[in-house]
Design a protein around this motif. Structure first.
Motif, PDB file in Angstrom:
ATOM      1  N   LEU A  93      15.840  30.401  -6.594  1.00 19.62           N
ATOM      2  CA  LEU A  93      16.020  29.571  -7.784  1.00 19.62           C
ATOM      3  C   LEU A  93      15.488  28.159  -7.597  1.00 19.62           C
ATOM      4  O   LEU A  93      15.360  27.400  -8.557  1.00 19.62           O
ATOM      5  N   ALA A  94      15.181  27.795  -6.359  1.00 16.68           N
ATOM      6  CA  ALA A  94      14.796  26.417  -6.068  1.00 16.68           C
ATOM      7  C   ALA A  94      13.394  26.100  -6.570  1.00 16.68           C
ATOM      8  O   ALA A  94      12.460  26.881  -6.391  1.00 16.68           O
ATOM      9  N   ARG A  95      13.292  24.948  -7.214  1.00 17.81           N
ATOM     10  CA  ARG A  95      11.999  24.372  -7.573  1.00 17.81           C
ATOM     11  C   ARG A  95      11.921  22.998  -6.921  1.00 17.81           C
ATOM     12  O   ARG A  95      12.898  22.249  -6.926  1.00 17.81           O
ATOM     13  N   VAL A  96      10.775  22.667  -6.381  1.00 17.42           N
ATOM     14  CA  VAL A  96      10.664  21.462  -5.562  1.00 17.42           C
ATOM     15  C   VAL A  96       9.558  20.559  -6.099  1.00 17.42           C
ATOM     16  O   VAL A  96       8.450  21.015  -6.368  1.00 17.42           O
ATOM     17  N   SER A  97       9.888  19.288  -6.234  1.00 21.31           N
ATOM     18  CA  SER A  97       8.880  18.272  -6.522  1.00 21.31           C
ATOM     19  C   SER A  97       8.346  17.746  -5.193  1.00 21.31           C
ATOM     20  O   SER A  97       9.118  17.317  -4.324  1.00 21.31           O
ATOM     21  N   VAL A  98       7.035  17.807  -5.023  1.00 17.88           N
ATOM     22  CA  VAL A  98       6.363  17.327  -3.813  1.00 17.88           C
ATOM     23  C   VAL A  98       5.803  15.944  -4.118  1.00 17.88           C
ATOM     24  O   VAL A  98       4.870  15.803  -4.916  1.00 17.88           O
ATOM     25  N   ARG A  99       6.362  14.934  -3.478  1.00 23.20           N
ATOM     26  CA  ARG A  99       5.959  13.562  -3.774  1.00 23.20           C
ATOM     27  C   ARG A  99       5.087  13.006  -2.654  1.00 23.20           C
ATOM     28  O   ARG A  99       5.473  13.005  -1.491  1.00 23.20           O
ATOM     29  N   GLY A 100       3.889  12.547  -3.052  1.00 27.06           N
ATOM     30  CA  GLY A 100       2.987  11.904  -2.097  1.00 27.06           C
ATOM     31  C   GLY A 100       3.092  10.392  -2.202  1.00 27.06           C
ATOM     32  O   GLY A 100       3.188   9.847  -3.310  1.00 27.06           O
ATOM     33  N   HIS A 101       3.086   9.719  -1.043  1.00 27.79           N
ATOM     34  CA  HIS A 101       3.249   8.260  -1.001  1.00 27.79           C
ATOM     35  C   HIS A 101       2.123   7.632  -0.169  1.00 27.79           C
ATOM     36  O   HIS A 101       1.537   8.275   0.699  1.00 27.79           O
ATOM     37  N   ALA A 102       1.887   6.356  -0.442  1.00 29.09           N
ATOM     38  CA  ALA A 102       0.927   5.567   0.341  1.00 29.09           C
ATOM     39  C   ALA A 102       1.565   4.221   0.679  1.00 29.09           C
ATOM     40  O   ALA A 102       2.469   3.757  -0.027  1.00 29.09           O
ATOM     41  N   ASP A 103       1.112   3.617   1.788  1.00 31.30           N
ATOM     42  CA  ASP A 103       1.578   2.248   2.053  1.00 31.30           C
ATOM     43  C   ASP A 103       0.819   1.287   1.137  1.00 31.30           C
ATOM     44  O   ASP A 103      -0.035   1.725   0.359  1.00 31.30           O
ATOM     45  N   LYS A 104       1.143   0.015   1.225  1.00 33.16           N
ATOM     46  CA  LYS A 104       0.565  -0.924   0.257  1.00 33.16           C
ATOM     47  C   LYS A 104      -0.750  -1.538   0.715  1.00 33.16           C
ATOM     48  O   LYS A 104      -1.263  -2.464   0.072  1.00 33.16           O
ATOM     49  N   GLN A 105      -1.336  -1.042   1.778  1.00 34.19           N
ATOM     50  CA  GLN A 105      -2.677  -1.470   2.162  1.00 34.19           C
ATOM     51  C   GLN A 105      -3.694  -0.864   1.188  1.00 34.19           C
ATOM     52  O   GLN A 105      -3.625   0.313   0.867  1.00 34.19           O
ATOM     53  N   GLY A 106      -4.628  -1.647   0.730  1.00 36.76           N
ATOM     54  CA  GLY A 106      -5.600  -1.169  -0.239  1.00 36.76           C
ATOM     55  C   GLY A 106      -5.133  -1.473  -1.659  1.00 36.76           C
ATOM     56  O   GLY A 106      -4.039  -1.991  -1.899  1.00 36.76           O
ATOM     57  N   THR A 107      -5.982  -1.107  -2.628  1.00 31.24           N
ATOM     58  CA  THR A 107      -5.647  -1.376  -4.025  1.00 31.24           C
ATOM     59  C   THR A 107      -4.612  -0.369  -4.541  1.00 31.24           C
ATOM     60  O   THR A 107      -4.448   0.733  -3.989  1.00 31.24           O
ATOM     61  N   GLU A 108      -3.995  -0.768  -5.607  1.00 32.13           N
ATOM     62  CA  GLU A 108      -2.977   0.114  -6.190  1.00 32.13           C
ATOM     63  C   GLU A 108      -3.596   1.420  -6.694  1.00 32.13           C
ATOM     64  O   GLU A 108      -3.037   2.509  -6.513  1.00 32.13           O
ATOM     65  N   GLY A 109      -4.785   1.342  -7.314  1.00 34.10           N
ATOM     66  CA  GLY A 109      -5.450   2.537  -7.811  1.00 34.10           C
ATOM     67  C   GLY A 109      -5.844   3.480  -6.687  1.00 34.10           C
ATOM     68  O   GLY A 109      -5.694   4.713  -6.795  1.00 34.10           O
ATOM     69  N   TYR A 110      -6.376   2.900  -5.592  1.00 35.38           N
ATOM     70  CA  TYR A 110      -6.774   3.744  -4.455  1.00 35.38           C
ATOM     71  C   TYR A 110      -5.541   4.429  -3.850  1.00 35.38           C
ATOM     72  O   TYR A 110      -5.584   5.615  -3.491  1.00 35.38           O
ATOM     73  N   ASN A 111      -4.473   3.704  -3.716  1.00 40.29           N
ATOM     74  CA  ASN A 111      -3.263   4.246  -3.130  1.00 40.29           C
ATOM     75  C   ASN A 111      -2.668   5.365  -4.018  1.00 40.29           C
ATOM     76  O   ASN A 111      -2.093   6.329  -3.505  1.00 40.29           O
ATOM     77  N   LYS A 112      -2.838   5.217  -5.311  1.00 41.96           N
ATOM     78  CA  LYS A 112      -2.379   6.264  -6.230  1.00 41.96           C
ATOM     79  C   LYS A 112      -3.167   7.549  -5.999  1.00 41.96           C
ATOM     80  O   LYS A 112      -2.607   8.649  -5.964  1.00 41.96           O
TER      81      LYS A 112
END
Length: 207
Positions: free
Chosen positions: A123-142
């Motif tokens: 029954l489990a559904r999982v959200s897989v969240r990817g993260h970046a540190d704050k080095q670089g631009t916000e768009g690139y990190n996204k």
């Protein structure tokens, strides 16, 4: 002439002796003779004085029906597992190298725990969240965090988890574990993590 008369007399006597016997036989069996009224008459009940009792008892179930009911009950019991525990992946975190979305051996070992947990908990559904540190631009990190979420999702699918049970999310640099500008902080923040959802509108989709 006398011989002829004697023959007639014997015939008459013989006839008279037979007729009474026929009459008596017919009279002794009147029920063998049916009239038109008899044909239209209703049949008499077999036992006139015995009252008719209606049987109101419910019909018994056939053995096949009883077996089906038992089988359904067994199915319900099978799913009602008393010691059932849902899968909680919230404590599992995988880390990435700087500007990288490849899976390391340590990351794969952690993802195998996700695979095992989701297979035990269908029954489990999982959200897989990817993260970046704050080095670089916000768009690139996204974009980088999106690649990290996608590579995790691909690995889980390749190992038997259905795609519709996974929801990759790009967090960019928006949700750091720790604030700061040190190498140690950056390593902690470039990661992938997981949240669980059991609801019918999981991942914001309409039920």
């Amino acid at each position: 002439m006398m011989t002829r008369m004697r023959q007639l007399g014997l015939c008459a006597a013989l006839l008279l002796s037979v007729l009474p016997a026929c009459t008596v036989t017919d009279a002794q069996n009147p029920e063998d003779i049916l009239s038109e009224d008899d044909l239209d008459a209703p049949a008499a009940p077999a036992v006139a004085d015995e009252p008719v009792v209606e049987d109101k008892a419910q019909p018994a179930l056939a053995p096949e029906a009883t077996n089906i009911i038992t089988a359904v009950d067994d199915d319900v019991v099978d799913y009602a597992i008393a010691d059932y525990k849902s899968f909680d992946p919230s404590g599992i975190i995988v880390h990435f190298e700087f500007d990288d979305a490849r899976l390391s051996e340590v990351t794969i070992a952690a993802l195998n725990k996700i695979v095992a947990g989701m297979k035990k908990d269908p029954l489990a559904r999982v959200s897989v969240r990817g993260h970046a540190d704050k080095q670089g631009t916000e768009g690139y990190n996204k974009t980088l965090s999106s690649r990290r979420a996608k590579v995790i999702e691909d690995y889980l699918i390749q190992h038997g988890i259905e795609r519709d049970r996974l929801n990759p999310v790009s967090m960019g640099e928006s949700d750091p574990i720790e604030d700061g500008n040190t190498v140690t902080v950056f390593k902690k923040n470039r990661r992938g993590d997981f949240t669980i959802n059991y609801g019918p509108s999981a991942f914001g989709k309409a039920p």
